[in-house]
Design an enzyme around this catalytic site. Structure first.
Site, PDB file in Angstrom:
ATOM      1  CB  THR A 125      -0.939   0.027   1.224  1.00  0.00           C
ATOM      2  OG1 THR A 125      -0.151  -0.123   2.419  1.00  0.00           O
ATOM      3  CG2 THR A 125      -1.968  -1.070   1.168  1.00  0.00           C
ATOM      4  CG  LEU A 180       7.276  -7.959   8.949  1.00  0.00           C
ATOM      5  CD1 LEU A 180       8.419  -7.305   8.199  1.00  0.00           C
ATOM      6  CD2 LEU A 180       6.920  -9.273   8.268  1.00  0.00           C
ATOM      7  CE  LYS A 214       2.360  -1.580  10.196  1.00  0.00           C
ATOM      8  NZ  LYS A 214       3.417  -2.550  10.261  1.00  0.00           N
ATOM      9  CG  PHE A 263      12.702   3.102  17.783  1.00  0.00           C
ATOM     10  CD1 PHE A 263      13.102   1.781  17.849  1.00  0.00           C
ATOM     11  CD2 PHE A 263      12.179   3.571  16.586  1.00  0.00           C
ATOM     12  CE1 PHE A 263      12.981   0.939  16.753  1.00  0.00           C
ATOM     13  CE2 PHE A 263      12.056   2.743  15.474  1.00  0.00           C
ATOM     14  CZ  PHE A 263      12.456   1.430  15.573  1.00  0.00           C
ATOM     15  CG  LEU A 264      14.897   7.801  22.879  1.00  0.00           C
ATOM     16  CD1 LEU A 264      15.135   8.096  24.353  1.00  0.00           C
ATOM     17  CD2 LEU A 264      14.174   8.977  22.217  1.00  0.00           C
ATOM     18  CB  ALA A 303      20.015  11.840  17.435  1.00  0.00           C
ATOM     19  CB  CYS A 322       6.788   0.895   7.432  1.00  0.00           C
ATOM     20  SG  CYS A 322       6.539  -0.738   6.738  1.00  0.00           S
ATOM     21  CE  LYS A 333       3.088   2.297   3.662  1.00  0.00           C
ATOM     22  NZ  LYS A 333       2.717   0.978   3.222  1.00  0.00           N
ATOM     23  CE  LYS A 351      15.384  -2.623   9.724  1.00  0.00           C
ATOM     24  NZ  LYS A 351      14.339  -2.772  10.721  1.00  0.00           N
TER      25      LYS A 351
HETATM   26  C1  UDX Z   1       9.010  -0.397  11.079  1.00  0.00           C
HETATM   27  C2  UDX Z   1       8.417  -0.807  12.425  1.00  0.00           C
HETATM   28  O1  UDX Z   1       9.468  -0.884  13.421  1.00  0.00           O
HETATM   29  C3  UDX Z   1       7.721  -2.145  12.293  1.00  0.00           C
HETATM   30  O2  UDX Z   1       7.118  -2.513  13.528  1.00  0.00           O
HETATM   31  C4  UDX Z   1       6.666  -2.040  11.197  1.00  0.00           C
HETATM   32  O3  UDX Z   1       6.016  -3.280  11.008  1.00  0.00           O
HETATM   33  C5  UDX Z   1       7.293  -1.577   9.898  1.00  0.00           C
HETATM   34  O4  UDX Z   1       7.996  -0.352  10.106  1.00  0.00           O
HETATM   35  P1  UDX Z   1      11.178  -1.117   9.688  1.00  0.00           P
HETATM   36  O5  UDX Z   1      10.692  -0.180   8.610  1.00  0.00           O
HETATM   37  O6  UDX Z   1      11.682  -2.459   9.303  1.00  0.00           O
HETATM   38  O7  UDX Z   1      10.009  -1.363  10.742  1.00  0.00           O
HETATM   39  O8  UDX Z   1      12.352  -0.350  10.444  1.00  0.00           O
HETATM   40  P2  UDX Z   1      12.691   0.201  11.895  1.00  0.00           P
HETATM   41  O9  UDX Z   1      13.601  -0.726  12.571  1.00  0.00           O
HETATM   42  O10 UDX Z   1      11.475   0.630  12.619  1.00  0.00           O
HETATM   43  O11 UDX Z   1      13.558   1.490  11.487  1.00  0.00           O
HETATM   44  C6  UDX Z   1      12.950   2.542  10.726  1.00  0.00           C
HETATM   45  C7  UDX Z   1      13.916   3.654  10.451  1.00  0.00           C
HETATM   46  O12 UDX Z   1      14.177   4.387  11.647  1.00  0.00           O
HETATM   47  C8  UDX Z   1      15.289   3.229   9.922  1.00  0.00           C
HETATM   48  O13 UDX Z   1      15.648   4.094   8.851  1.00  0.00           O
HETATM   49  C9  UDX Z   1      16.200   3.412  11.110  1.00  0.00           C
HETATM   50  O14 UDX Z   1      17.513   3.711  10.715  1.00  0.00           O
HETATM   51  C10 UDX Z   1      15.556   4.605  11.806  1.00  0.00           C
HETATM   52  N1  UDX Z   1      15.839   4.708  13.242  1.00  0.00           N
HETATM   53  C11 UDX Z   1      15.452   3.720  14.095  1.00  0.00           C
HETATM   54  C12 UDX Z   1      16.482   5.831  13.737  1.00  0.00           C
HETATM   55  O15 UDX Z   1      16.831   6.759  12.997  1.00  0.00           O
HETATM   56  N2  UDX Z   1      16.714   5.919  15.087  1.00  0.00           N
HETATM   57  C13 UDX Z   1      16.337   4.943  15.958  1.00  0.00           C
HETATM   58  O16 UDX Z   1      16.578   5.107  17.154  1.00  0.00           O
HETATM   59  C14 UDX Z   1      15.683   3.810  15.443  1.00  0.00           C
END
Ligand code: UDX
Length: 437
Positions: A85, A150, A208, A253-254, A256, A264, A267, A327
């Site tokens: 999507t 996931l 979601k 997820f902190l 920087a 995902c 979008k 990533k």
């Molecule tokens: C994400 C969600 O985590 C997942 O639950 C959902 O189903 C799909 O979207 P994903 O896109 O695989 O998963 O990546 P994620 O690990 O969440 O990372 C997303 C982006 O955030 C990456 O570009 C990563 O580099 C960035 N990121 C992550 C940061 O810049 N800082 C962080 O602390 C964590």
């Protein structure tokens, strides 16, 4: 249980193989013959750790097959819709055309009592609309919405052992039956005490996008703090450690840096904001536009840092870009901040040599104008500056002394704040992190 999985991208291919691994009899269906040919040969059409292993074992068991023919879905009791999507071209909203096309193609092959299970991320209200469409078709099948959480790089593990299951089901007897079928699909996870939230369609759809909006907000929050640290002399990494010790906040997820990308998060925050506008509640999630804006500024900030580090211009300077995937442990370059930084530098006349352990083929397809090197040493050779933008393990483990012998200038820009500034400075490098002094 016999099941079909419509759509064999990152989500569907992993889901199909994982379900077969768990003992179900699965057919994966996709309109792309190239993808299906690869999967039939037990080859993953993209890089995802562990996927090839389970494809091989599931194919060998005879429980997993793939087809381009939607008729192959006939005879299955459960049908997963796992198509993409994407963001609509020129708009923020979701493009639902693949979801509708998948359901329309599937409908003639549905039998009474079948369950169609939506896994794709959709704007709230989609499941109710699709359920009505199914009702009108008279197939006797019903619909559940079962979002997928996931993470790329951990997709197999997240599918086989999810941290939670969400079932969006219709009211009444149909809902009871849907729940029973989903419990059978996920019997292994349930036997391991995986929590289940059984709810209505709207909540399941919202869970979601709310989860992804929260994660995106967390990343942009720390990047906003990085912007403040940049003008005040603070260190955002120490700040993240310090606030992260508060269990209510948490350190994950902190991190920087150059911000989030992928198929995902970007979008989903845009699609969510667009849907809220349609529902007349745009103001409720308007902060997501700010989350997006902070995120997009980080890429430009990285470019400006490179320009500054190179004395005011990058024109004809050789810049080694380490990383292209959005990533590590992924070959996905959709909305990748790393690839974007490489493209912007190239656009300014820098001689970019970009490298990545897995994402070079996908990057070449999108941006053949960039210079690429498959070997990290070749990328680093005679570089005037090194820019780390995807934190692959092999880049995190680079030795400052050995790396210093390959480059022309020991200038390092750490777009993910993963290297040890003291060690690199001790080896004679000028180290620049993001939001760090
Ligand atoms: C994400 C969600 O985590 C997942 O639950 C959902 O189903 C799909 O979207 P994903 O896109 O695989 O998963 O990546 P994620 O690990 O969440 O990372 C997303 C982006 O955030 C990456 O570009 C990563 O580099 C960035 N990121 C992550 C940061 O810049 N800082 C962080 O602390 C964590």
């Amino acid at each position: 249980m016999r099941m079909s999985v419509i759509g064999c991208g990152y989500l569907g291919a992993v889901h199909a193989a994982s379900m077969a691994e768990l003992g179900h009899e699965v057919v994966g269906i996709d309109v792309d013959p190239g993808k299906i040919r690869a999967l039939q040969a037990a080859q993953a059409p993209f890089f995802e750790p562990g996927l090839t292993d389970i494809l091989e074992s599931a194919m060998a068991s005879g429980r997993l097959s793939f087809s381009t023919d939607i008729a192959a879905a006939g005879g299955s009791q459960v049908h997963f819709i796992a198509v993409g999507t994407p963001q609509k071209k020129g708009e923020s909203a979701y493009d639902l055309s693949y979801v509708d096309a998948a359901l329309d193609a599937l409908t003639p092959h549905l039998a009474d009592g079948n369950l169609v299970v939506g896994k794709s991320t959709v704007p709230v209200g989609t499941a109710a609309r699709l359920a009505e469409k199914m009702e009108r078709s008279g197939s006797g099948a019903s619909l559940a919405w079962n979002p997928e959480f996931l993470r790329e790089g951990f997709a197999v593990k997240d599918t086989i052992s999810p941290d939670r299951l969400v079932y969006g089901v219709p009211a009444g007897e149909k809902g009871v039956q849907a729940r029973q079928l989903l419990d059978e699909v996920y019997a292994v996870a349930l036997s391991n005490d995986t929590p289940v939230v059984v709810t209505d369609y709207a909540t399941a759809e919202l869970v979601k996008v709310a989860a992804n909006a929260f994660l995106a907000t967390k990343i942009s929050f720390i990047n906003a703090m990085a912007e403040i640290a940049e003008v005040s002399g603070g260190d955002v990494t120490a700040l993240a450690d310090a606030i992260g010790y508060d269990a209510r906040i948490g350190r994950r997820f902190l991190n920087a840096g150059i911000g989030f990308g992928g198929g995902c998060l970007p979008k989903d925050i845009r699609g969510f904001a667009a849907r809220a506008e349609e529902l007349g509640r745009g103001e409720s999630v308007r902060f997501l536009l700010e989350v997006d804006a902070v995120n997009m500024r980080r890429r430009e900030r990285m470019v400006q840092m490179v320009i500054q580090a190179l004395g005011g211009q990058v024109y004809r300077k050789k810049v080694a870009v380490l990383g292209l995937a959005f990533k590590p442990d992924s070959d996905d370059v959709r909305d990748s901040p790393a690839l974007d930084v490489a493209v912007r530098l190239n656009g300014l006349g820098a001689h970019v040599i970009a490298t990545d352990p897995e994402a070079i083929p996908n990057s070449i397809r999108l941006h053949p104008q960039l210079g690429f090197a498959t070997d990290t040493h070749d990328a680093l050779h005679n570089a005037d500056a090194v820019v780390l933008v995807t934190e692959w393990k092999e880049y995190r483990e680079l030795d400052p002394i050995a790396t210093g012998q390959l480059v022309r200038e020991k200038i390092l820009l750490d777009g993910r704040n993963v290297l040890d500034p003291a060690a690199w400075r001790a080896a004679g490098w000028t180290y620049h992190g993001m939001g760090r002094p």
